[in-house]
Design a protein around this motif. Structure first.
Motif, PDB file in Angstrom:
ATOM      1  N   MET A 193      37.914 -17.899  23.744  1.00  0.00           N
ATOM      2  CA  MET A 193      37.337 -19.196  23.366  1.00  0.00           C
ATOM      3  C   MET A 193      38.460 -20.182  23.117  1.00  0.00           C
ATOM      4  N   ALA A 194      38.365 -21.363  23.638  1.00  0.00           N
ATOM      5  CA  ALA A 194      39.388 -22.381  23.456  1.00  0.00           C
ATOM      6  C   ALA A 194      39.262 -23.026  22.091  1.00  0.00           C
ATOM      7  N   TYR A 195      40.396 -23.511  21.597  1.00  0.00           N
ATOM      8  CA  TYR A 195      40.417 -24.005  20.218  1.00  0.00           C
ATOM      9  C   TYR A 195      39.507 -25.199  20.001  1.00  0.00           C
ATOM     10  N   LEU A 196      39.355 -26.021  21.006  1.00  0.00           N
ATOM     11  CA  LEU A 196      38.607 -27.258  20.855  1.00  0.00           C
ATOM     12  C   LEU A 196      37.200 -27.015  20.347  1.00  0.00           C
ATOM     13  N   VAL A 197      36.530 -25.975  20.833  1.00  0.00           N
ATOM     14  CA  VAL A 197      35.120 -25.792  20.499  1.00  0.00           C
ATOM     15  C   VAL A 197      34.927 -25.149  19.132  1.00  0.00           C
ATOM     16  N   LYS A 198      35.979 -24.778  18.460  1.00  0.00           N
ATOM     17  CA  LYS A 198      35.848 -24.168  17.147  1.00  0.00           C
ATOM     18  C   LYS A 198      35.562 -25.190  16.060  1.00  0.00           C
ATOM     19  N   GLN A 199      35.818 -26.463  16.335  1.00  0.00           N
ATOM     20  CA  GLN A 199      35.659 -27.491  15.321  1.00  0.00           C
ATOM     21  C   GLN A 199      34.237 -28.053  15.379  1.00  0.00           C
ATOM     22  N   SER A 200      33.471 -27.860  14.326  1.00  0.00           N
ATOM     23  CA  SER A 200      32.096 -28.351  14.328  1.00  0.00           C
ATOM     24  C   SER A 200      31.796 -29.206  13.111  1.00  0.00           C
ATOM     25  N   HIS A 201      32.264 -28.811  11.934  1.00  0.00           N
ATOM     26  CA  HIS A 201      31.964 -29.570  10.729  1.00  0.00           C
ATOM     27  C   HIS A 201      33.065 -29.341   9.708  1.00  0.00           C
ATOM     28  N   ARG A 202      33.066 -30.218   8.722  1.00  0.00           N
ATOM     29  CA  ARG A 202      34.073 -30.092   7.664  1.00  0.00           C
ATOM     30  C   ARG A 202      33.654 -29.008   6.684  1.00  0.00           C
ATOM     31  N   ALA A 203      34.644 -28.240   6.252  1.00  0.00           N
ATOM     32  CA  ALA A 203      34.382 -27.246   5.221  1.00  0.00           C
ATOM     33  C   ALA A 203      33.952 -27.956   3.937  1.00  0.00           C
ATOM     34  N   PRO A 204      33.188 -27.296   3.088  1.00  0.00           N
ATOM     35  CA  PRO A 204      32.776 -27.925   1.826  1.00  0.00           C
ATOM     36  C   PRO A 204      33.990 -28.362   1.004  1.00  0.00           C
ATOM     37  N   ALA A 205      33.850 -29.475   0.318  1.00  0.00           N
ATOM     38  CA  ALA A 205      34.932 -29.961  -0.539  1.00  0.00           C
ATOM     39  C   ALA A 205      35.157 -28.996  -1.689  1.00  0.00           C
ATOM     40  N   VAL A 206      36.409 -28.887  -2.094  1.00  0.00           N
ATOM     41  CA  VAL A 206      36.753 -28.048  -3.248  1.00  0.00           C
ATOM     42  C   VAL A 206      36.724 -28.940  -4.476  1.00  0.00           C
ATOM     43  N   THR A 207      35.778 -28.709  -5.370  1.00  0.00           N
ATOM     44  CA  THR A 207      35.558 -29.600  -6.510  1.00  0.00           C
ATOM     45  C   THR A 207      36.089 -29.051  -7.827  1.00  0.00           C
ATOM     46  N   ALA A 208      36.410 -27.769  -7.873  1.00  0.00           N
ATOM     47  CA  ALA A 208      36.959 -27.171  -9.097  1.00  0.00           C
ATOM     48  C   ALA A 208      38.315 -26.560  -8.792  1.00  0.00           C
ATOM     49  N   ARG A 209      39.218 -26.575  -9.763  1.00  0.00           N
ATOM     50  CA  ARG A 209      40.542 -26.004  -9.582  1.00  0.00           C
ATOM     51  C   ARG A 209      40.441 -24.528  -9.210  1.00  0.00           C
ATOM     52  N   VAL A 210      41.184 -24.141  -8.175  1.00  0.00           N
ATOM     53  CA  VAL A 210      41.225 -22.742  -7.768  1.00  0.00           C
ATOM     54  C   VAL A 210      42.198 -22.013  -8.690  1.00  0.00           C
ATOM     55  N   PRO A 211      41.764 -20.909  -9.309  1.00  0.00           N
ATOM     56  CA  PRO A 211      42.678 -20.193 -10.217  1.00  0.00           C
ATOM     57  C   PRO A 211      43.850 -19.580  -9.468  1.00  0.00           C
ATOM     58  N   VAL A 212      44.988 -19.553 -10.136  1.00  0.00           N
ATOM     59  CA  VAL A 212      46.210 -18.992  -9.565  1.00  0.00           C
ATOM     60  C   VAL A 212      46.311 -17.525  -9.963  1.00  0.00           C
ATOM     61  N   ASP A 213      46.620 -16.680  -9.015  1.00  0.00           N
ATOM     62  CA  ASP A 213      46.821 -15.254  -9.281  1.00  0.00           C
ATOM     63  C   ASP A 213      48.317 -15.006  -9.428  1.00  0.00           C
ATOM     64  N   GLU A 214      48.781 -14.928 -10.657  1.00  0.00           N
ATOM     65  CA  GLU A 214      50.212 -14.811 -10.916  1.00  0.00           C
ATOM     66  C   GLU A 214      50.781 -13.459 -10.494  1.00  0.00           C
ATOM     67  N   SER A 215      49.913 -12.508 -10.125  1.00  0.00           N
ATOM     68  CA  SER A 215      50.404 -11.212  -9.652  1.00  0.00           C
ATOM     69  C   SER A 215      50.873 -11.282  -8.197  1.00  0.00           C
ATOM     70  N   LEU A 216      50.535 -12.362  -7.514  1.00  0.00           N
ATOM     71  CA  LEU A 216      50.927 -12.515  -6.111  1.00  0.00           C
ATOM     72  C   LEU A 216      52.348 -13.074  -6.007  1.00  0.00           C
ATOM     73  N   PRO A 217      52.991 -12.888  -4.865  1.00  0.00           N
ATOM     74  CA  PRO A 217      54.336 -13.462  -4.676  1.00  0.00           C
ATOM     75  C   PRO A 217      54.309 -14.977  -4.868  1.00  0.00           C
ATOM     76  N   ARG A 218      55.393 -15.513  -5.426  1.00  0.00           N
ATOM     77  CA  ARG A 218      55.490 -16.952  -5.653  1.00  0.00           C
ATOM     78  C   ARG A 218      56.165 -17.603  -4.450  1.00  0.00           C
ATOM     79  N   ALA A 219      55.621 -18.758  -4.034  1.00  0.00           N
ATOM     80  CA  ALA A 219      56.101 -19.414  -2.814  1.00  0.00           C
ATOM     81  C   ALA A 219      56.526 -20.849  -3.083  1.00  0.00           C
ATOM     82  N   CYS A 220      57.339 -21.359  -2.173  1.00  0.00           N
ATOM     83  CA  CYS A 220      57.792 -22.744  -2.203  1.00  0.00           C
ATOM     84  C   CYS A 220      57.532 -23.355  -0.835  1.00  0.00           C
ATOM     85  N   VAL A 221      56.964 -24.558  -0.818  1.00  0.00           N
ATOM     86  CA  VAL A 221      56.729 -25.297   0.421  1.00  0.00           C
ATOM     87  C   VAL A 221      57.626 -26.526   0.409  1.00  0.00           C
ATOM     88  N   ILE A 222      58.388 -26.722   1.473  1.00  0.00           N
ATOM     89  CA  ILE A 222      59.299 -27.860   1.569  1.00  0.00           C
ATOM     90  C   ILE A 222      58.692 -28.900   2.499  1.00  0.00           C
TER      91      ILE A 222
END
Length: 456
Positions: free
Chosen positions: A1-30
């Motif tokens: 399946m080509a990528y173009l047809v995968k886009q149909s609608h927007r995912a639901p908005a995230v309205t509440a803070r997503v909890p952080v799992d401090e047991s997971l590796p910590r990352a940095c985005v530059i």
């Protein structure tokens, strides 16, 4: 399946803070450009603890005109070269009232909407420069930053590099002989047609920016000369009234099918030789595609004069290798960019001639925990590729994906390098080339295999 047809609608908005799992590796985005915000979104929704550092105060990277980070190459007439459905993130289509090829300000607004829709703006530290990234004694990564709070060093399990590769201007090396009495700028410093008004302009280069600037100069400048060292196949943005890239191909198809599509597009667009350019010395599909709707029109009207490569500079003129010359008081060098990482020791990571071998254009096999996002020259858009890379990294950090052996990783890297060498002519612009649909298909296949390894 080509990528173009995968886009149909927007995912639901995230309205509440997503909890952080401090047991997971910590990352940095530059970076908080199109690749950095894709990374931040996926890490945030996965609960991975991370920091995202943006040198300026804007979201959107190179798509922000006069971005406060000082590295954007955006100009006032810039628009995307990939149609909106092919450029958008998979779960966040661009607004339906956008034109087929959005303007830079619309793209910037889209990125702002993306960040707020998924609710992770608070994770981005603006006005913060990453000064140094180096290996810690325990194999993790020390990241030194400077910002409103002064200089700080934090240690991370993973660093996601998303600083872009269209900001460190590449000038001709060695410089052309002779002297020039006028002004010289790189396309990176071009912002508006006002810089061209009333001038004798010579634009050097065969890429999209060169053609955009030459077209604009043809309506503003006294004279416009377009110097091309190596002619490219110039595709049109529309075919039969539709964006030309919306015929998406299944990713599992071999490369020759994509190359054939590019050949058909180049043939339909017509030869550039009638406008005074030499025939390309390569076949369509053997170089990164370039597109323009107006360059042929302006050449045909005589508003842009095509010339071959420069031989020398001569005061108030530029002399070309065919013996012709043109008046000039402004040269715009649209000669590309160098891939550099000012926060990484070149002895650790360097991209000589823009060549940085990576597995799936993301993973450095000698430097575990260091990832590169959007470091591709795609036949298609970078954004969905960076999104897929980001999702893959988040899955890795949360334990849902396990990579194959080091031997397999290196064998695949070598095979990809051999394939690129066969497909594209040797050039710094082709060291990071990927076929959009095939890349996404291949990465998803690897992720499925990695999930199976993780569950076994």
């Amino acid at each position: 399946m080509a990528y173009l047809v995968k886009q149909s609608h927007r995912a639901p908005a995230v309205t509440a803070r997503v909890p952080v799992d401090e047991s997971l590796p910590r990352a940095c985005v530059i970076g908080a450009g199109s690749s950095g915000i894709a990374a931040a979104k996926h890490l945030y929704l996965a609960g991975v603890p991370f920091d995202c550092f943006e040198q300026g105060h804007d979201i959107g990277g190179t798509w922000v005109l006069d971005n406060s980070n000082g590295t954007s190459a955006c100009y006032d007439t810039l628009e995307i070269n990939t149609s909106c459905p092919r450029m958008a993130y998979s779960d966040f289509p661009m607004p339906p009232d956008y034109p087929p090829y959005a303007r830079h300000d619309q793209v910037r607004a889209y990125f702002e909407q993306y960040v707020d829709h998924f609710g992770f703006r608070h994770t981005i530290a603006f006005g913060t420069t990453v000064e140094d990234v180096s290996r810690a004694a325990d194999g993790r990564w020390d990241v030194r930053t400077s910002g409103p709070g002064g200089t700080t060093t934090r240690t991370y399990d993973a660093v996601l590099v998303a600083n872009g590769h269209h900001w460190d201007a590449r000038w001709p090396e060695p410089a052309y002989p002779g002297t020039f009495d006028g002004e010289q700028i790189h396309a990176h410093d071009y912002r508006t047609g006002e810089q061209l008004a009333g001038r004798d302009v010579v634009v050097v280069g065969a890429g999209n920016s060169a053609m955009d600037i030459a077209v604009e100069a043809s309506t503003r400048a006294r004279t416009t000369t377009w110097s091309v060292r190596r002619t490219e196949w110039v595709l049109r943005k529309f075919v039969l009234g539709r964006p030309s890239d919306q015929v998406a191909l299944p990713g599992w198809l071999p490369w020759w099918v994509t190359a054939a599509r590019l050949r058909i597009g180049a043939t339909a667009a017509g030869s550039m030789t009638k406008y005074g350019l030499p025939a390309p010395s390569h076949k369509p599909g053997q170089s990164h595609p370039v597109q323009s709707e107006r360059i042929r029109e302006r050449l045909a009207a005589g508003a842009v004069r095509a010339r071959p490569a420069i031989e020398r500079l001569d005061g108030d003129r530029v002399v070309f290798v065919d013996g012709s010359s043109a008046p000039a008081d402004l040269i715009v060098w649209a000669t590309g960019y160098r891939v550099t990482f000012p926060f990484l020791d070149p002895a650790l990571v360097s991209a000589e001639d823009n060549d940085l071998p990576l597995w799936k254009r993301t993973v450095h096999p000698d430097l575990p925990g260091l990832y590169f996002l959007g470091l591709v020259q795609a036949i298609g858009a970078v954004m969905p590729i960076a999104e897929a890379q980001s999702s893959w990294i988040a899955e890795t950090l949360t334990g849902g994906y396990v990579p194959p052996s080091d031997e397999v990783v290196r064998d695949q890297m070598a095979a990809d390098h051999r394939r690129n060498t066969r497909h594209f002519y040797s050039s710094p612009r082709h060291t990071m080339e990927v076929d959009f649909d095939h890349y996404l298909w291949d990465l998803e296949r690897e992720r499925k295999e990695g999930r199976a390894r993780a569950s076994s």
